[in-house]
Design a protein around this motif. Structure first.
Motif, PDB file in Angstrom:
ATOM      1  N   GLN A  53      28.933  -8.341  -4.461  1.00 33.09           N
ATOM      2  CA  GLN A  53      29.145  -9.676  -3.930  1.00 33.09           C
ATOM      3  C   GLN A  53      29.803 -10.550  -4.991  1.00 33.09           C
ATOM      4  N   VAL A  54      30.793 -11.326  -4.559  1.00 31.74           N
ATOM      5  CA  VAL A  54      31.526 -12.164  -5.494  1.00 31.74           C
ATOM      6  C   VAL A  54      30.681 -13.358  -5.908  1.00 31.74           C
ATOM      7  N   GLN A  55      30.689 -13.645  -7.190  1.00 36.52           N
ATOM      8  CA  GLN A  55      30.047 -14.846  -7.701  1.00 36.52           C
ATOM      9  C   GLN A  55      31.031 -15.635  -8.544  1.00 36.52           C
ATOM     10  N   LEU A  56      30.994 -16.935  -8.381  1.00 29.66           N
ATOM     11  CA  LEU A  56      31.804 -17.842  -9.205  1.00 29.66           C
ATOM     12  C   LEU A  56      30.837 -18.598 -10.103  1.00 29.66           C
ATOM     13  N   VAL A  57      31.048 -18.486 -11.397  1.00 35.33           N
ATOM     14  CA  VAL A  57      30.116 -19.072 -12.358  1.00 35.33           C
ATOM     15  C   VAL A  57      30.848 -20.098 -13.203  1.00 35.33           C
ATOM     16  N   GLU A  58      30.392 -21.356 -13.074  1.00 29.90           N
ATOM     17  CA  GLU A  58      31.008 -22.440 -13.822  1.00 29.90           C
ATOM     18  C   GLU A  58      30.318 -22.637 -15.164  1.00 29.90           C
ATOM     19  N   SER A  59      31.065 -23.199 -16.097  1.00 27.99           N
ATOM     20  CA  SER A  59      30.504 -23.577 -17.388  1.00 27.99           C
ATOM     21  C   SER A  59      31.324 -24.725 -17.959  1.00 27.99           C
ATOM     22  N   GLY A  60      30.722 -25.425 -18.913  1.00 29.59           N
ATOM     23  CA  GLY A  60      31.460 -26.449 -19.640  1.00 29.59           C
ATOM     24  C   GLY A  60      31.187 -27.880 -19.234  1.00 29.59           C
ATOM     25  N   GLY A  61      30.363 -28.090 -18.233  1.00 21.36           N
ATOM     26  CA  GLY A  61      30.048 -29.460 -17.862  1.00 21.36           C
ATOM     27  C   GLY A  61      29.170 -30.116 -18.913  1.00 21.36           C
ATOM     28  N   GLY A  62      28.945 -31.419 -18.747  1.00 18.71           N
ATOM     29  CA  GLY A  62      28.090 -32.112 -19.704  1.00 18.71           C
ATOM     30  C   GLY A  62      28.292 -33.605 -19.663  1.00 18.71           C
ATOM     31  N   LEU A  63      27.883 -34.243 -20.737  1.00 19.20           N
ATOM     32  CA  LEU A  63      27.953 -35.696 -20.863  1.00 19.20           C
ATOM     33  C   LEU A  63      29.070 -36.068 -21.819  1.00 19.20           C
ATOM     34  N   VAL A  64      29.885 -37.026 -21.407  1.00 18.62           N
ATOM     35  CA  VAL A  64      30.995 -37.479 -22.243  1.00 18.62           C
ATOM     36  C   VAL A  64      31.176 -38.977 -22.051  1.00 18.62           C
ATOM     37  N   GLN A  65      31.663 -39.644 -23.052  1.00 17.39           N
ATOM     38  CA  GLN A  65      31.924 -41.072 -22.937  1.00 17.39           C
ATOM     39  C   GLN A  65      33.235 -41.315 -22.191  1.00 17.39           C
ATOM     40  N   ALA A  66      33.319 -42.455 -21.575  1.00 18.12           N
ATOM     41  CA  ALA A  66      34.546 -42.836 -20.887  1.00 18.12           C
ATOM     42  C   ALA A  66      35.721 -42.776 -21.864  1.00 18.12           C
ATOM     43  N   GLY A  67      36.835 -42.228 -21.381  1.00 19.59           N
ATOM     44  CA  GLY A  67      38.000 -42.059 -22.227  1.00 19.59           C
ATOM     45  C   GLY A  67      38.052 -40.715 -22.924  1.00 19.59           C
ATOM     46  N   GLY A  68      36.957 -39.991 -22.861  1.00 18.69           N
ATOM     47  CA  GLY A  68      36.884 -38.694 -23.515  1.00 18.69           C
ATOM     48  C   GLY A  68      37.434 -37.567 -22.670  1.00 18.69           C
ATOM     49  N   SER A  69      37.291 -36.356 -23.192  1.00 21.68           N
ATOM     50  CA  SER A  69      37.819 -35.165 -22.533  1.00 21.68           C
ATOM     51  C   SER A  69      36.737 -34.102 -22.399  1.00 21.68           C
ATOM     52  N   LEU A  70      36.938 -33.249 -21.412  1.00 26.57           N
ATOM     53  CA  LEU A  70      36.012 -32.151 -21.165  1.00 26.57           C
ATOM     54  C   LEU A  70      36.785 -31.055 -20.451  1.00 26.57           C
ATOM     55  N   ARG A  71      36.430 -29.811 -20.725  1.00 25.21           N
ATOM     56  CA  ARG A  71      37.039 -28.708 -19.991  1.00 25.21           C
ATOM     57  C   ARG A  71      35.946 -27.888 -19.331  1.00 25.21           C
ATOM     58  N   VAL A  72      36.111 -27.656 -18.034  1.00 34.74           N
ATOM     59  CA  VAL A  72      35.198 -26.793 -17.315  1.00 34.74           C
ATOM     60  C   VAL A  72      35.921 -25.494 -16.969  1.00 34.74           C
ATOM     61  N   SER A  73      35.149 -24.429 -16.959  1.00 32.77           N
ATOM     62  CA  SER A  73      35.704 -23.106 -16.696  1.00 32.77           C
ATOM     63  C   SER A  73      34.923 -22.436 -15.568  1.00 32.77           C
ATOM     64  N   CYS A  74      35.572 -21.491 -14.934  1.00 30.25           N
ATOM     65  CA  CYS A  74      34.917 -20.750 -13.858  1.00 30.25           C
ATOM     66  C   CYS A  74      35.429 -19.323 -13.871  1.00 30.25           C
ATOM     67  N   ALA A  75      34.483 -18.399 -13.928  1.00 38.01           N
ATOM     68  CA  ALA A  75      34.827 -16.983 -13.929  1.00 38.01           C
ATOM     69  C   ALA A  75      34.253 -16.309 -12.692  1.00 38.01           C
ATOM     70  N   ALA A  76      35.060 -15.484 -12.083  1.00 46.57           N
ATOM     71  CA  ALA A  76      34.616 -14.722 -10.915  1.00 46.57           C
ATOM     72  C   ALA A  76      34.096 -13.370 -11.370  1.00 46.57           C
ATOM     73  N   SER A  77      32.962 -13.000 -10.824  1.00 40.46           N
ATOM     74  CA  SER A  77      32.405 -11.694 -11.146  1.00 40.46           C
ATOM     75  C   SER A  77      32.086 -10.944  -9.862  1.00 40.46           C
ATOM     76  N   GLY A  78      31.999  -9.636  -9.981  1.00 39.30           N
ATOM     77  CA  GLY A  78      31.642  -8.828  -8.821  1.00 39.30           C
ATOM     78  C   GLY A  78      32.777  -8.603  -7.850  1.00 39.30           C
ATOM     79  N   SER A  79      34.021  -8.839  -8.302  1.00 42.78           N
ATOM     80  CA  SER A  79      35.155  -8.642  -7.403  1.00 42.78           C
ATOM     81  C   SER A  79      36.196  -7.746  -8.055  1.00 42.78           C
ATOM     82  N   THR A  80      36.919  -7.046  -7.222  1.00 40.60           N
ATOM     83  CA  THR A  80      38.026  -6.228  -7.708  1.00 40.60           C
ATOM     84  C   THR A  80      39.356  -6.800  -7.250  1.00 40.60           C
ATOM     85  N   PHE A  81      39.321  -7.992  -6.674  1.00 46.14           N
ATOM     86  CA  PHE A  81      40.527  -8.619  -6.163  1.00 46.14           C
ATOM     87  C   PHE A  81      40.731  -9.954  -6.848  1.00 46.14           C
ATOM     88  N   SER A  82      41.912 -10.495  -6.722  1.00 44.39           N
ATOM     89  CA  SER A  82      42.203 -11.840  -7.206  1.00 44.39           C
ATOM     90  C   SER A  82      42.206 -12.808  -6.026  1.00 44.39           C
TER      91      SER A  82
END
Length: 116
Positions: A1-30
């Motif tokens: 079964q395909v799972q999408l797993v996010e990471s990288g969220g959090g707390l940041v001040q206004a004007g700041g930057s953040l990057r979130v990522s998501c990796a798919a697991s359990g799949s053989t397709f794109s």
């Protein structure tokens, strides 16, 4: 079964930057389309940005010029670089993957909080 797993969220001040990522697991397709949605408290889930397997992108008007979506097809991973963050960007960010005509998947979400 395909799972999408996010990471990288959090707390940041206004004007700041953040990057979130998501990796798919359990799949053989794109996924044909990958992207990000967000849901603020008491509001509906809205599209933030999506990207096709060929790199075509669509952004919500509210994030154009501030957010950049990208993907690594070999790793079945999608990223969202968020710059010049505003308090109104505070939400749970959900990864999205779609195989056209077959399935749509969402991850569990990662919270992003932008403080004033």
């Amino acid at each position: 079964q395909v799972q999408l797993v996010e990471s990288g969220g959090g707390l940041v001040q206004a004007g700041g930057s953040l990057r979130v990522s998501c990796a798919a697991s359990g799949s053989t397709f794109s996924f044909d389309v990958m992207g990000w949605y967000r849901q603020a408290p008491g509001k509906q889930r809205d599209m933030v940005a999506i990207i096709s397997s060929t790199g075509r992108t669509v952004y919500a008007d509210s994030v154009k010029g501030r957010f950049t979506i990208s993907r690594d097809n070999a790793k079945n991973t999608v990223y969202l670089q968020m710059n010049s963050l505003k308090p109104e960007d505070t939400a749970v960010y959900y990864c999205f993957g779609k195989r056209i005509g077959i399935s749509e998947n969402f991850g569990q979400g990662t919270p992003v909080t932008v403080s004033t």
